[in-house]
Design an enzyme around this catalytic site. Structure first.
Site, mmCIF file in Angstrom:
data_model
loop_
_atom_site.group_PDB
_atom_site.id
_atom_site.type_symbol
_atom_site.label_atom_id
_atom_site.label_comp_id
_atom_site.label_asym_id
_atom_site.label_seq_id
_atom_site.Cartn_x
_atom_site.Cartn_y
_atom_site.Cartn_z
ATOM 1 N N HIS A 148 4.680 104.655 3.751
ATOM 2 C CA HIS A 148 5.794 105.518 3.737
ATOM 3 C C HIS A 148 5.592 106.894 3.325
ATOM 4 C CE1 HIS A 148 4.885 103.323 -0.222
ATOM 5 N NE2 HIS A 148 5.399 104.575 -0.732
ATOM 6 N N HIS A 179 7.095 110.261 1.330
ATOM 7 C CA HIS A 179 7.818 110.770 0.545
ATOM 8 C C HIS A 179 8.467 112.303 0.596
ATOM 9 C CE1 HIS A 179 7.091 107.809 -2.895
ATOM 10 N NE2 HIS A 179 5.939 107.831 -2.407
HETATM 11 P P1 5GP Z 1 4.471 104.622 -3.742
HETATM 12 O O1 5GP Z 1 4.014 104.901 -5.176
HETATM 13 O O2 5GP Z 1 4.011 103.366 -3.079
HETATM 14 O O3 5GP Z 1 3.844 105.918 -2.948
HETATM 15 O O4 5GP Z 1 6.037 104.655 -3.462
HETATM 16 C C1 5GP Z 1 6.997 103.538 -3.778
HETATM 17 C C2 5GP Z 1 8.479 104.228 -3.614
HETATM 18 O O5 5GP Z 1 9.150 103.272 -3.299
HETATM 19 C C3 5GP Z 1 8.644 104.554 -5.092
HETATM 20 O O6 5GP Z 1 9.077 106.018 -5.276
HETATM 21 C C4 5GP Z 1 9.569 103.391 -5.382
HETATM 22 O O7 5GP Z 1 10.738 104.322 -6.505
HETATM 23 C C5 5GP Z 1 10.390 103.274 -4.104
HETATM 24 N N1 5GP Z 1 10.959 101.925 -3.949
HETATM 25 C C6 5GP Z 1 10.257 100.741 -4.564
HETATM 26 N N2 5GP Z 1 11.050 99.562 -4.524
HETATM 27 C C7 5GP Z 1 12.266 100.280 -3.661
HETATM 28 C C8 5GP Z 1 13.432 99.834 -3.236
HETATM 29 O O8 5GP Z 1 13.652 98.277 -3.177
HETATM 30 N N3 5GP Z 1 14.221 100.471 -2.734
HETATM 31 C C9 5GP Z 1 14.184 101.713 -2.743
HETATM 32 N N4 5GP Z 1 15.113 102.668 -2.185
HETATM 33 N N5 5GP Z 1 13.053 102.366 -2.990
HETATM 34 C C10 5GP Z 1 12.044 101.548 -3.374
#
Ligand code: 5GP
Ligand code: ZN
Length: 138
Positions: free
Chosen positions: A101, A103
């Protein structure tokens, strides 16, 4: 974790509802449930890729094209002072959901978002050797 248990597979494909701001056949763009700032969005491919290493060039290209559109929408709607585009790969890099993903974090003067690092030092010979080694691999 199997793809069947992957929360972003479910969100991207509409099995779990989300605050969606864009969707097409390749990806879904949603608002982060724990936003770093107002408007924090995630671009999630519908196909499962653990991280950038397993992603194909066509999907990567599509995702960055969508990023430019989302960035413009955030700018028009929220009038932020800046924007960070971040993409974490691996636990060491802060990845917590192991489905690729991207951001898009709108930034506002005096916000408390922290994505900075202390600038390190480099050695010219070392940079030249490393750039040469990497160049061979691309
Ligand atoms: P990472 O740390 O893997 O780069 O980012 C994961 C992101 O996914 C985090 O910013 C977290 O808040 C978001 N996230 C995790 N679970 C969910 C969810 O169920 N729904 C949404 N909308 N965001 C999520
Ligand atoms: Zn997945």
């Amino acid at each position: 974790m199997s793809k069947e248990d992957c929360i972003f597979c479910k969100i991207a494909n509409g099995v779990i509802p989300s605050a969606t701001v864009y969707e097409d056949s390749i990806c879904r763009v949603i608002l982060d449930i724990n936003p770093a700032s107002k408007g924090h969005a995630l671009i999630i491919p519908k196909e499962h890729f653990d991280n950038v290493y397993s992603m194909d060039a066509d999907t990567a290209s599509k995702i960055f094209t969508i990023a430019t559109e989302v960035a413009k929408a955030q700018k028009a709607e929220l009038n932020p002072d800046g924007l960070n585009i971040i993409q974490n790969n691996g636990e060491a890099a802060g990845q917590t959901v192991f489905h690729f993903h991207m951001h898009l974090v709108p930034r506002y003067i005096n916000d408390t978002v922290n994505v900075t690092w202390k600038p390190g030092e480099s050695d010219k010979t070392e940079l030249e050797a490393l750039s040469k080694a990497l160049r061979k691999r691309i």
